[in-house]
Design a protein around this motif. Sequence first.
Motif, short mmCIF file in Angstrom:
data_model
loop_
_atom_site.label_atom_id
_atom_site.label_comp_id
_atom_site.label_asym_id
_atom_site.label_seq_id
_atom_site.Cartn_x
_atom_site.Cartn_y
_atom_site.Cartn_z
N PRO A 69 -6.02 -3.06 10.78
CA PRO A 69 -7.00 -2.77 11.82
C PRO A 69 -7.37 -4.04 12.58
CG PRO A 69 -7.69 -1.82 9.74
CD PRO A 69 -6.51 -2.70 9.46
N VAL A 70 -7.63 -3.91 13.85
CA VAL A 70 -7.98 -5.06 14.68
C VAL A 70 -9.11 -5.84 14.03
CG1 VAL A 70 -8.92 -5.77 16.92
CG2 VAL A 70 -7.20 -3.97 16.79
N GLY A 71 -8.88 -7.14 13.81
CA GLY A 71 -9.89 -8.02 13.25
C GLY A 71 -10.05 -7.98 11.74
N ASN A 72 -9.19 -7.23 11.01
CA ASN A 72 -9.36 -7.11 9.57
C ASN A 72 -8.01 -7.08 8.86
OD1 ASN A 72 -10.36 -6.70 7.03
ND2 ASN A 72 -11.19 -4.68 7.41
N PRO A 73 -7.25 -8.19 8.83
CA PRO A 73 -5.93 -8.17 8.22
C PRO A 73 -5.93 -7.95 6.71
CG PRO A 73 -6.50 -10.40 8.89
CD PRO A 73 -7.58 -9.49 9.41
N ALA A 74 -7.04 -8.21 6.04
CA ALA A 74 -7.08 -8.05 4.59
C ALA A 74 -7.59 -6.68 4.16
CB ALA A 74 -7.97 -9.13 3.97
N GLY A 75 -8.48 -6.09 4.94
CA GLY A 75 -9.17 -4.89 4.50
C GLY A 75 -8.32 -3.66 4.31
N ASP A 76 -7.86 -3.07 5.38
CA ASP A 76 -7.14 -1.81 5.31
C ASP A 76 -5.70 -1.97 5.76
OD1 ASP A 76 -9.18 -0.27 4.28
OD2 ASP A 76 -10.05 0.09 6.24
N ALA A 77 -5.07 -3.04 5.33
CA ALA A 77 -3.67 -3.29 5.69
C ALA A 77 -2.80 -2.20 5.10
CB ALA A 77 -3.23 -4.65 5.17
N TYR A 78 -1.74 -1.87 5.80
CA TYR A 78 -0.76 -0.94 5.25
C TYR A 78 0.64 -1.41 5.64
CZ TYR A 78 -1.49 1.30 9.84
OH TYR A 78 -1.64 1.56 11.17
N ALA A 79 1.57 -1.21 4.73
CA ALA A 79 2.92 -1.75 4.91
C ALA A 79 3.95 -0.67 4.60
CB ALA A 79 3.13 -2.96 4.02
N PHE A 80 5.04 -0.71 5.36
CA PHE A 80 6.17 0.18 5.09
C PHE A 80 7.15 -0.61 4.24
CE2 PHE A 80 10.19 2.27 5.80
CZ PHE A 80 9.84 3.61 5.67
N ILE A 81 7.36 -0.15 3.01
CA ILE A 81 8.24 -0.87 2.10
C ILE A 81 9.29 0.06 1.48
CG2 ILE A 81 6.60 -2.69 1.55
CD1 ILE A 81 5.94 -1.32 -1.01
N THR A 82 10.40 -0.54 1.13
CA THR A 82 11.48 0.15 0.44
C THR A 82 11.75 -0.62 -0.84
OG1 THR A 82 12.45 0.82 2.56
CG2 THR A 82 13.87 0.97 0.61
N ILE A 83 11.83 0.11 -1.96
CA ILE A 83 12.07 -0.52 -3.26
C ILE A 83 13.29 0.15 -3.89
CG2 ILE A 83 11.13 -0.99 -5.55
CD1 ILE A 83 8.33 -0.82 -4.24
N ARG A 84 14.24 -0.69 -4.32
CA ARG A 84 15.45 -0.20 -4.97
C ARG A 84 15.62 -0.90 -6.31
NH1 ARG A 84 17.07 -0.86 0.35
NH2 ARG A 84 17.83 1.04 1.33
N GLU A 85 16.20 -0.19 -7.27
CA GLU A 85 16.59 -0.82 -8.53
C GLU A 85 17.92 -1.53 -8.33
OE1 GLU A 85 16.65 2.10 -11.63
OE2 GLU A 85 14.49 2.05 -11.85
N ALA A 86 18.16 -2.58 -9.08
CA ALA A 86 19.39 -3.35 -8.96
C ALA A 86 20.60 -2.45 -9.19
CB ALA A 86 19.39 -4.49 -9.98
N GLY A 87 21.54 -2.52 -8.25
CA GLY A 87 22.79 -1.78 -8.38
C GLY A 87 22.72 -0.31 -7.98
N ILE A 88 21.57 0.16 -7.52
CA ILE A 88 21.42 1.56 -7.12
C ILE A 88 21.04 1.62 -5.65
CG2 ILE A 88 20.19 3.72 -7.53
CD1 ILE A 88 19.74 2.77 -10.41
N ALA A 89 21.84 2.35 -4.86
CA ALA A 89 21.61 2.41 -3.41
C ALA A 89 20.40 3.27 -3.05
CB ALA A 89 22.86 2.95 -2.71
N GLN A 90 20.16 4.32 -3.80
CA GLN A 90 19.05 5.24 -3.51
C GLN A 90 17.71 4.56 -3.83
OE1 GLN A 90 19.29 8.24 -2.11
NE2 GLN A 90 17.11 8.66 -2.23
N PRO A 91 16.79 4.49 -2.86
CA PRO A 91 15.50 3.84 -3.15
C PRO A 91 14.68 4.63 -4.15
CG PRO A 91 15.74 4.30 -0.78
CD PRO A 91 16.90 4.92 -1.48
N VAL A 92 13.93 3.92 -4.98
CA VAL A 92 12.98 4.57 -5.88
C VAL A 92 11.65 4.79 -5.15
CG1 VAL A 92 14.00 3.76 -8.02
CG2 VAL A 92 12.25 2.37 -6.91
N TYR A 93 11.47 4.05 -4.05
CA TYR A 93 10.28 4.22 -3.21
C TYR A 93 10.63 3.83 -1.79
CZ TYR A 93 5.64 3.88 -1.27
OH TYR A 93 4.53 4.06 -0.48
N ARG A 94 10.15 4.63 -0.84
CA ARG A 94 10.31 4.32 0.59
C ARG A 94 9.15 4.98 1.31
NH1 ARG A 94 14.09 2.56 4.28
NH2 ARG A 94 14.03 3.59 6.30
#
Length: 122
Positions: A69-94
């Motif tokens: 939110p404007v003026g509050n980088p720590a408060g309600d930040a949200y990020a789009f992330i992708t998490i994969r296990e080593a050696g596996i193409a299908q993400p466990v989280y996206r």
Amino acid sequence: MRLRALITALVVAFGSGPLSAQETVNPGTGAVLRVLDKLNAKVSDVTLANGQSAQQGLIEIVLGECRYPVGNPAGDAYAFITIREAGIAQPVYRGWMVASSPALNPLDHSRYDVWVMRCTTS
């Protein structure tokens, strides 16, 4: 009668001012993520730039983008992330994770927990 009661309840709950469907946000240059290895209780903070990836134990974390939110980088930040296990193409989280509500869209992994702490700015 029920409709009138519903309208009255909504006016009392939200006030008489206009409701905003979207909040104004700024893009961050990256994000700080916290990673917990539940097997050995090791906690690590990982700082990633937008589009960057990092290997943490047996998982790879890719940060797509961080917004706040404007003026509050720590408060309600949200990020789009992708998490994969080593050696596996299908993400466990996206998806989007919200710093103020990590349980809203959590990573469901038997060994690791990952959550957003805040966006970074230039």
